[in-house]
Design an enzyme around this catalytic site. Sequence first.
Site, PDB file in Angstrom:
ATOM      1  N   GLY A  49      -6.019  -6.262   4.009  1.00 54.87           N
ATOM      2  CA  GLY A  49      -4.764  -6.999   4.031  1.00 54.87           C
ATOM      3  C   GLY A  49      -3.735  -6.184   4.790  1.00 54.87           C
ATOM      4  O   GLY A  49      -3.872  -4.961   4.910  1.00 54.87           O
ATOM      5  N   GLN A  54       4.582  -3.497   7.021  1.00 54.52           N
ATOM      6  CA  GLN A  54       3.702  -2.385   7.401  1.00 54.52           C
ATOM      7  C   GLN A  54       3.608  -2.217   8.905  1.00 54.52           C
ATOM      8  O   GLN A  54       3.147  -1.180   9.374  1.00 54.52           O
ATOM      9  CB  GLN A  54       2.294  -2.582   6.822  1.00 54.52           C
ATOM     10  CG  GLN A  54       2.261  -2.517   5.300  1.00 54.52           C
ATOM     11  CD  GLN A  54       0.841  -2.644   4.783  1.00 54.52           C
ATOM     12  OE1 GLN A  54       0.342  -3.748   4.626  1.00 54.52           O
ATOM     13  NE2 GLN A  54       0.181  -1.528   4.539  1.00 54.52           N
ATOM     14  N   CYS A 103      -4.016   1.623   0.457  1.00 50.82           N
ATOM     15  CA  CYS A 103      -2.973   0.985   1.261  1.00 50.82           C
ATOM     16  C   CYS A 103      -2.937   1.671   2.625  1.00 50.82           C
ATOM     17  O   CYS A 103      -2.928   2.900   2.694  1.00 50.82           O
ATOM     18  CB  CYS A 103      -1.623   1.130   0.555  1.00 50.82           C
ATOM     19  SG  CYS A 103      -0.277   0.317   1.438  1.00 50.82           S
ATOM     20  N   LEU A 104      -2.919   0.873   3.693  1.00 52.65           N
ATOM     21  CA  LEU A 104      -2.885   1.456   5.036  1.00 52.65           C
ATOM     22  C   LEU A 104      -1.616   2.274   5.266  1.00 52.65           C
ATOM     23  O   LEU A 104      -1.590   3.139   6.137  1.00 52.65           O
ATOM     24  CB  LEU A 104      -3.001   0.357   6.095  1.00 52.65           C
ATOM     25  CG  LEU A 104      -4.344  -0.389   6.138  1.00 52.65           C
ATOM     26  CD1 LEU A 104      -4.270  -1.559   7.105  1.00 52.65           C
ATOM     27  CD2 LEU A 104      -5.488   0.542   6.505  1.00 52.65           C
ATOM     28  N   HIS A 145      -1.031  -7.404  -4.030  1.00 50.45           N
ATOM     29  CA  HIS A 145      -0.660  -6.174  -3.323  1.00 50.45           C
ATOM     30  C   HIS A 145       0.194  -6.501  -2.090  1.00 50.45           C
ATOM     31  O   HIS A 145       1.236  -5.876  -1.862  1.00 50.45           O
ATOM     32  CB  HIS A 145      -1.947  -5.428  -2.928  1.00 50.45           C
ATOM     33  CG  HIS A 145      -1.759  -4.171  -2.150  1.00 50.45           C
ATOM     34  ND1 HIS A 145      -2.149  -2.928  -2.615  1.00 50.45           N
ATOM     35  CD2 HIS A 145      -1.226  -3.948  -0.916  1.00 50.45           C
ATOM     36  CE1 HIS A 145      -1.857  -2.007  -1.699  1.00 50.45           C
ATOM     37  NE2 HIS A 145      -1.295  -2.601  -0.657  1.00 50.45           N
ATOM     38  N   GLU A 146      -0.248  -7.490  -1.318  1.00 50.40           N
ATOM     39  CA  GLU A 146       0.476  -7.828  -0.081  1.00 50.40           C
ATOM     40  C   GLU A 146       1.842  -8.461  -0.385  1.00 50.40           C
ATOM     41  O   GLU A 146       2.833  -8.175   0.295  1.00 50.40           O
ATOM     42  CB  GLU A 146      -0.348  -8.769   0.802  1.00 50.40           C
ATOM     43  CG  GLU A 146      -1.703  -8.242   1.241  1.00 50.40           C
ATOM     44  CD  GLU A 146      -1.681  -6.833   1.788  1.00 50.40           C
ATOM     45  OE1 GLU A 146      -0.667  -6.438   2.388  1.00 50.40           O
ATOM     46  OE2 GLU A 146      -2.683  -6.121   1.590  1.00 50.40           O
ATOM     47  N   HIS A 149       4.359  -5.911  -1.059  1.00 46.93           N
ATOM     48  CA  HIS A 149       4.918  -5.299   0.160  1.00 46.93           C
ATOM     49  C   HIS A 149       6.138  -6.072   0.645  1.00 46.93           C
ATOM     50  O   HIS A 149       7.086  -5.485   1.173  1.00 46.93           O
ATOM     51  CB  HIS A 149       3.885  -5.300   1.289  1.00 46.93           C
ATOM     52  CG  HIS A 149       2.969  -4.105   1.294  1.00 46.93           C
ATOM     53  ND1 HIS A 149       3.425  -2.814   1.392  1.00 46.93           N
ATOM     54  CD2 HIS A 149       1.620  -4.013   1.228  1.00 46.93           C
ATOM     55  CE1 HIS A 149       2.393  -1.976   1.388  1.00 46.93           C
ATOM     56  NE2 HIS A 149       1.279  -2.682   1.289  1.00 46.93           N
TER      57      HIS A 149
HETATM   58 NI    NI Z   1      -0.611  -1.862   1.218  1.00 46.76          NI
END
Ligand code: NI
Length: 185
Positions: A49, A54, A103-104, A145-146, A149
């Site tokens: 995701g 991000q 998480c990226l 999670h997304e 963000h």
């Molecule tokens: Ni993340």
Amino acid sequence: MSILKVARMGHPVLRTRTRPLDVGEVKSARIQQLIDDMFETMAEYEGVGLAAPQVHQSVRLFVAGFTPGPDDDAEHERVPLMALINPEITIEAPEIIEDWEGCLSIPDIRGKVPRARQIVVRALDRRGKRVELVAKGFTARVIQHETDHLDGVLFFDRMKDFQSLTFLEEFSRYASGRSEVVPAE
Ligand code: NI
């Protein structure tokens, strides 16, 4: 298409609440390009995701999708490809499941995060059409999670405590019952 730079924890854009997009904007060349670039960026970094903040865009949009490879364990069920705009989550059942996330924007760290097992998400798709989907398990986790963000929330904020925080290398070696890499979001 381009691969975008991913903001890392500490960049203020990750802590900023995003602004919603109207249907006209969703259909604009700029947002369509952003969605294509986000899918490409997510694939490049093998994420499951990716939310707009991000990639330094403070708008209410994320992409997600994951197809397990032959080596992935069955716990990581497929996540359908989706681009959701202005998502609103309703929790369907009180049941909470704690499981690993990455998480990226927080590279090479994994931790256990409690999430609702089943949700309904209402959003616009990339054509600006209203969609409603019921999601369970890993897909529900990724969507939560997304969507976090988009509100400036990172997975650390959702952890009950930090005992499970693990570097990826140690996770692969020691995390019980899991030999697989947990894809980052
Ligand atoms: Ni993340």
